[in-house]
Design a protein around this motif. Structure first.
Motif, PDB file in Angstrom:
ATOM      1  N   SER A   1       0.837  -1.203   0.000  1.00  0.00           N
ATOM      2  CA  SER A   1       0.000   0.000   0.000  1.00  0.00           C
ATOM      3  C   SER A   1       0.873   1.254   0.000  1.00  0.00           C
ATOM      4  CB  SER A   1      -0.926  -0.019   1.213  1.00  0.00           C
ATOM      5  OG  SER A   1      -1.583   1.204   1.355  1.00  0.00           O
TER       6      SER A   1
ATOM      7  N   LYS B   1       1.316  10.119  -4.193  1.00  0.00           N
ATOM      8  CA  LYS B   1       0.461  10.592  -3.098  1.00  0.00           C
ATOM      9  C   LYS B   1       1.242  10.981  -1.854  1.00  0.00           C
ATOM     10  CE  LYS B   1      -3.623   8.286  -4.724  1.00  0.00           C
ATOM     11  NZ  LYS B   1      -4.391   7.088  -4.690  1.00  0.00           N
TER      12      LYS B   1
ATOM     13  N   LYS C   1       1.145   4.080  -2.994  1.00  0.00           N
ATOM     14  CA  LYS C   1       0.955   5.516  -2.750  1.00  0.00           C
ATOM     15  C   LYS C   1       2.190   6.304  -3.186  1.00  0.00           C
ATOM     16  CE  LYS C   1      -2.226   5.005   1.123  1.00  0.00           C
ATOM     17  NZ  LYS C   1      -2.375   5.135   2.571  1.00  0.00           N
TER      18      LYS C   1
ATOM     19  N   PRO D   1       3.274   9.360   0.764  1.00  0.00           N
ATOM     20  CA  PRO D   1       2.984   8.744   2.070  1.00  0.00           C
ATOM     21  C   PRO D   1       4.016   9.158   3.114  1.00  0.00           C
ATOM     22  CG  PRO D   1       3.988   7.143   0.618  1.00  0.00           C
ATOM     23  CD  PRO D   1       3.761   8.394  -0.197  1.00  0.00           C
TER      24      PRO D   1
END
Length: 155
Positions: free
Chosen positions: A110, A119, A114, A121
């Motif tokens: 995950s 994104k 990301k 993280p």
């Protein structure tokens, strides 16, 4: 009794009655009701405590009887039960470990998803900084090796 707490006029001694002239009589009645409430709380606590004490005694007696009955059975079957218990414990530990590692792998995947989709993280800044330092060191080593190669060919 519910009217007493709401200040209603259903009996005497409510909050509203004290302000209408029943001051001393209302206070005495409130003190009596307070003493009755304290006694009721004490009686309830004693009943509850006593019943819990009786219940704990019954459970203790049941445990002693169950151990007395089960001990010979456990001694007879211990050559089978001990290895079975060890095997069950190892299997349970394996399942727990497998589940924990699976959750860790999913969280890593995950995080990577990301990071790769932009994104940002938690920890991405540290990774970018480490990547830049590693690239800088690799460039320095490459330049130093190229310099030595040039020196060796020039001599």
């Amino acid at each position: 009794m519910a009217d007493h707490h709401r200040g209603g006029t259903g009996g005497g001694g409510g909050y509203g009655d004290q302000h209408r002239g029943g001051g001393m009589h209302g206070e005495a009645q409130q003190q009596q009701q307070g003493a009755m409430m304290t006694a009721l709380k004490a009686a309830t606590a004693a009943t509850f405590g006593g019943s819990m004490l009786v219940l704990s005694g019954l459970i203790l007696a049941g445990t002693v009887i169950a151990l007395t009955v089960a001990t010979p059975v456990l001694v007879i079957f211990s050559p089978v039960l001990v290895p079975a218990a060890i095997a069950l414990a190892l299997m349970a530990a394996g399942f727990v470990t497998s589940g924990g590692l699976g959750v860790a792998a999913l969280s890593v995947f995950s995080w990577m998803y990301k990071y790769l989709t932009g994104k940002h993280p938690p920890g991405a800044d540290q990774l970018d900084h480490a990547k830049a330092r590693l690239a800088s060191k690799a460039r320095d080593i490459k330049d130093a090796a190229q310099h030595r190669i040039d020196q060796a060919q020039g001599s």
